[in-house]
Scaffold this motif. Structure first.
Motif, PDB file in Angstrom:
ATOM      1  N   TRP A  61       2.265  -7.754  20.931  1.00 25.27           N
ATOM      2  CA  TRP A  61       3.527  -7.097  20.602  1.00 25.27           C
ATOM      3  C   TRP A  61       4.670  -8.099  20.509  1.00 25.27           C
ATOM      4  N   LEU A  62       4.505  -9.316  21.062  1.00 28.36           N
ATOM      5  CA  LEU A  62       5.542 -10.352  21.027  1.00 28.36           C
ATOM      6  C   LEU A  62       5.433 -11.155  19.738  1.00 28.36           C
ATOM      7  N   THR A  63       6.526 -11.254  19.007  1.00 27.01           N
ATOM      8  CA  THR A  63       6.544 -12.027  17.772  1.00 27.01           C
ATOM      9  C   THR A  63       7.855 -12.799  17.665  1.00 27.01           C
ATOM     10  N   GLY A  64       7.874 -13.732  16.729  1.00 29.98           N
ATOM     11  CA  GLY A  64       9.115 -14.421  16.398  1.00 29.98           C
ATOM     12  C   GLY A  64       9.338 -15.757  17.070  1.00 29.98           C
ATOM     13  N   LEU A  65       8.449 -16.175  17.963  1.00 34.00           N
ATOM     14  CA  LEU A  65       8.619 -17.461  18.639  1.00 34.00           C
ATOM     15  C   LEU A  65       7.913 -18.560  17.854  1.00 34.00           C
ATOM     16  N   PRO A  66       8.480 -19.760  17.846  1.00 35.60           N
ATOM     17  CA  PRO A  66       7.757 -20.868  17.221  1.00 35.60           C
ATOM     18  C   PRO A  66       6.537 -21.223  18.070  1.00 35.60           C
ATOM     19  N   THR A  67       5.549 -21.870  17.455  1.00 36.44           N
ATOM     20  CA  THR A  67       4.372 -22.284  18.217  1.00 36.44           C
ATOM     21  C   THR A  67       4.558 -23.669  18.819  1.00 36.44           C
ATOM     22  N   ARG A  68       5.504 -24.440  18.293  1.00 40.36           N
ATOM     23  CA  ARG A  68       5.778 -25.777  18.831  1.00 40.36           C
ATOM     24  C   ARG A  68       7.280 -26.022  18.763  1.00 40.36           C
ATOM     25  N   LEU A  69       7.788 -26.699  19.793  1.00 39.73           N
ATOM     26  CA  LEU A  69       9.219 -26.950  19.897  1.00 39.73           C
ATOM     27  C   LEU A  69       9.437 -28.321  20.522  1.00 39.73           C
ATOM     28  N   THR A  70      10.301 -29.134  19.897  1.00 39.48           N
ATOM     29  CA  THR A  70      10.676 -30.424  20.471  1.00 39.48           C
ATOM     30  C   THR A  70      12.118 -30.334  20.939  1.00 39.48           C
ATOM     31  N   LEU A  71      12.310 -30.645  22.219  1.00 38.38           N
ATOM     32  CA  LEU A  71      13.647 -30.608  22.816  1.00 38.38           C
ATOM     33  C   LEU A  71      14.080 -32.020  23.189  1.00 38.38           C
ATOM     34  N   PRO A  72      15.300 -32.403  22.845  1.00 41.75           N
ATOM     35  CA  PRO A  72      15.822 -33.697  23.304  1.00 41.75           C
ATOM     36  C   PRO A  72      15.970 -33.680  24.827  1.00 41.75           C
TER      37      PRO A  72
END
Length: 182
Positions: A61-72
């Motif tokens: 039911w959860l959607t809309g999140l990226p599968t990978r994220l790079t944070l400084p």
């Protein structure tokens, strides 16, 4: 900042929310993000399993999140997501989660040795934020928690009382009372 999401959603409807993902390290971090399946932990409480293979249940039911994220370094990002409850979902409380883990596999660390043998382990830090979803009117949901058995065990010098819980109701439930072991 919410460490746990509690939402009430009617069947066939959706709600949106925002999760905060932070990097407190002094260097950039790349994270894999994913959905998690909420389960009852062995002795009660909540635990989470990663979604592997085909998605099933409330984690889908959860959607809309990226599968990978790079944070400084020393940064945070607000990520919106949607919880969409299927039209014919029965009333009850459902548990899923949002999980974040390092995108690169950590190097193995030595965890022990005996004579000429040694053991290494790969320790992966995974952070999961719970997403509790109530479908239907909370006051009309049935709470029914039963104890199916109790077992005394020991783990080394630690005595344990394992209580086997079984939740047949429609709500998250907490046991109350006292227990003693001699």
């Amino acid at each position: 900042i919410q460490p746990y999401f509690q939402m009430t959603v009617a069947p066939g409807h959706a709600v949106t929310a925002t999760v905060v993902v932070a990097n407190l390290a002094k260097h950039a971090q790349t994270l894999d993000l994913g959905r998690a399946v909420g389960v009852t932990a062995g002795n009660g409480g909540s635990a989470y399993l990663p979604v592997t293979g085909k998605c099933a249940g409330p984690a889908c039911w959860l959607t809309g999140l990226p599968t990978r994220l790079t944070l400084p370094a020393d940064s945070r990002e607000l990520l919106g997501f949607t919880v969409r409850v299927p039209l014919r979902t029965s009333p009850g409380q459902y548990l899923s989660g949002i999980a974040a883990a390092p995108a690169t596999r950590p190097t193995p660390v030595k965890v022990g040795s005996n004579g000429g043998s040694s053991a290494k382990a790969v320790i992966v830090d995974v952070v999961t934020v719970g997403v509790a979803i109530t479908v239907g009117n909370p006051s009309s949901l049935v709470t029914k928690l039963s104890i199916r058995g109790v077992q005394g065990t020991d783990e080394g010098p630690v005595a344990r009382l394992n209580v086997n819980l079984f939740n047949t109701g429609q709500t998250f439930a907490k046991g109350t009372g006292q227990a003693s072991c001699q």
